[in-house]
Design a protein around this motif. Structure first.
Motif: not given
Length: 398
Positions: A118-121, A157-159, A171-173, A179-180
Motif C-alpha cells: 500500500i505504501s509502495r503503490n 488490496n491497493f493496486h 469476486k473474492m478480491s 481498493k484496486s
C-alpha cells in the motif's frame, strides 16, 4: 520451474527493459541466476535498495527531524497505530529512494498481499507509475464465497490493476474490500502454450513404454506446512484413490507430482505404506522436477486434491480435469455447481476417471463452452501472457 521473467517477449519488452526487484528472502543460487541476465535490486525494510539517491538527502533529513518532534504524539497513540505509523515511515524512505534511483514506468508484482504494498503503490502513483499485481493461484475457491467469504491475508488490496484467474477469484478480491482501480480476469499464466518445453515433453513421454496407455497426471496439495488445509486423512485417501485407479484399470499410467518432500511420509506409517505400494507399480511414477504445464500437456486427464490450482490450469488450456475431494472436506466448493468438476467421494472420483477418459472431443468442447468459459477465460495458446503484456505496454506508451 517457471521463469519469473516471462514478461520478456524479446519483441516489445526486452531484457534491458526489466529491473527485478527483490522484496523477499531468496536463496543464493536464485540470486546468482538473476545476476546472469538482469539488473536487480533489493527493496524492502529488511534490505533496502543498495544505492542512495542523493537528491533525497535534504528532504529526508527534514522529514526525519520533523518526525522526531512528533514523537510525543506518537507515544500517546495506541500500539496498533504506532505499528502502522512506523511501517509507513520506514516504507516511505525505502520506496522513495527506490523511485528516485530507478524511475520505474510500470511495476508488476506477484501474489503481492503484504501490507507494505500500500505504501509502495501510493508513492508509485505520485510519479504516475501504474502498479499491477498478478495473483498466481486459484486455490481458495474450495470455499463458498458468494456472501460470507473474507480472508484477512488478502484484505484491502491497493493496486491500479489486479489480474485473477477466474471470476470467482475476482469476486473474492471484492469481498476482501479491494481498493484496486481495476480487476482483470486473465486465466492462469502458466497454462499458456509458450511455457511448454518440447524436450521436457519428449522426456516425460519416453517414460511410458506402452504408448496406448492413457496418461493421468495427479497433483497433491501442500502437507505439513503453514497454510496447508488438507489433513493427513485427505492425503492418505488421495494415495489410496490412485492405487484403486491402477487396480481397476489396466489402460492408464499415472504421473504424480506431490507438493511435499516424500521423505516426510516416513513419519506416517499408513501414508508411507501406500506410497511404497504405488512406487513399485510399473504404471506409476513420481515427477518432482517438471512443470505442471508440461505434465498436463502430455496427459489425457488431470486430477488434483482440493487447494491445488492445477485443475484450473488444465481446464483453461483445454485439457480434461477434475478435483478429487475424496473425504468431502470442502462441501461448499464454489465449483460444486459445475457438473463433473468435483468428486466428493472415492466412488464418484473413480466414476469421473471413467467418464473423462471416455467422452469425445465434441462433448468436452460443449462442456468448455457452456460451463467453463464464462467463469474462466480459455487459454489454449498464449492469451493470458498477451493480456498482461499488452496492459504493461499500454501503460508505458501512455
Amino acid at each position: 520451474k517457471y521463469n519469473l521473467d516471462w514478461v520478456v517477449d524479446k519483441e516489445n519488452i526486452k531484457v534491458s527493459d526489466v529491473l527485478l526487484v527483490i522484496e523477499d528472502k531468496i536463496t543464493k543460487n536464485f540470486l546468482n541466476s538473476i545476476k546472469k541476465r538482469y539488473d536487480y535490486t533489493f527493496s524492502s525494510k529488511r534490505k533496502p535498495t543498495g544505492k542512495l539517491c542523493t537528491l533525497l538527502i535534504k528532504n529526508n533529513l527534514k522529514l526525519f527531524f520533523y518526525s522526531f518532534f512528533q514523537i510525543n504524539n506518537f507515544l500517546k497513540s495506541e500500539i496498533l497505530y504506532q505499528k502502522i505509523l512506523l511501517n509507513v515511515w520506514f516504507n516511505f524512505f525505502v520506496w522513495n529512494n527506490f523511485i528516485c534511483t530507478f524511475k520505474p514506468e510500470t511495476y508488476l508484482s506477484y501474489h503481492d498481499f503484504e501490507h507494505n504494498h500500500i505504501s509502495r503503490n501510493i508513492l508509485l502513483n505520485k510519479i504516475n507509475c501504474p502498479s499491477l499485481m498478478y495473483k498466481h493461484t486459484n486455490s481458495e475457491t474450495v470455499f463458498d464465497n458468494r456472501e460470507k467469504y473474507s480472508n484477512i491475508s488478502y484484505a484491502y488490496n491497493f493496486h491500479d490493476t489486479e489480474f485473477h484467474w477466474t471470476k470467482e477469484s475476482a469476486k473474492m478480491s471484492e469481498l476482501n474490500f479491494s481498493k484496486s482501480k481495476k480487476i482483470i480476469i486473465s486465466s492462469p499464466l502458466w497454462s499458456c502454450k509458450e511455457f511448454e518445453n518440447k524436450k521436457e515433453l519428449a522426456k516425460i513421454n519416453s517414460l511410458v513404454s506402452n504408448k496406448n496407455k492413457n496418461i493421468i497426471s495427479t497433483f497433491s496439495a501442500a502437507f505439513e506446512t503453514i497454510g496447508a488445509f488438507n489433513n493427513l486423512d485427505s492425503h492418505l485417501s488421495f494415495l489410496n484413490f490412485m492405487e484403486k485407479i491402477l487396480i481397476s484399470r489396466n489402460d492408464v499410467f499415472i504421473f504424480f507430482k506431490p507438493k511435499y518432500d516424500q521423505n516426510l511420509l516416513k513419519n506416517y506409517p499408513d501414508l508411507y505404506k501406500t506410497y511404497r505400494k504405488l512406487i513399485i507399480n510399473e504404471n506409476f511414477k513420481i515427477l518432482n522436477n517438471t512443470t505442471s504445464k508440461n505434465l498436463i500437456s502430455v496427459s489425457k486427464l488431470t486430477i488434483s486434491m482440493p487447494f491445488a490450482s492445477t485443475t484450473i490450469e488444465a481446464i483453461s488450456s483445454g485439457k480434461k480435469a477434475f478435483w478429487a475431494d475424496i473425504n468431502n472436506n470442502f462441501p461448499n466448493s464454489i465449483y460444486m455447481d459445475i457438473d463433473k468438476l468435483v468428486a466428493n467421494s472415492n466412488s464418484k472420483a473413480l466414476d469421473l476417471v471413467d467418464y473423462w477418459l471416455s467422452i469425445d472431443n465434441e462433448k468436452f468442447s460443449y462442456f468448455l463452452n457452456n460451463q467453463i468459459k464464462d467463469r474462466l477465460p480459455l487459454n489454449f495458446n498464449n492469451e493470458a501472457t498477451k493480456k498482461i503484456r499488452s496492459t504493461i505496454l499500454s501503460n508505458i506508451r501512455n
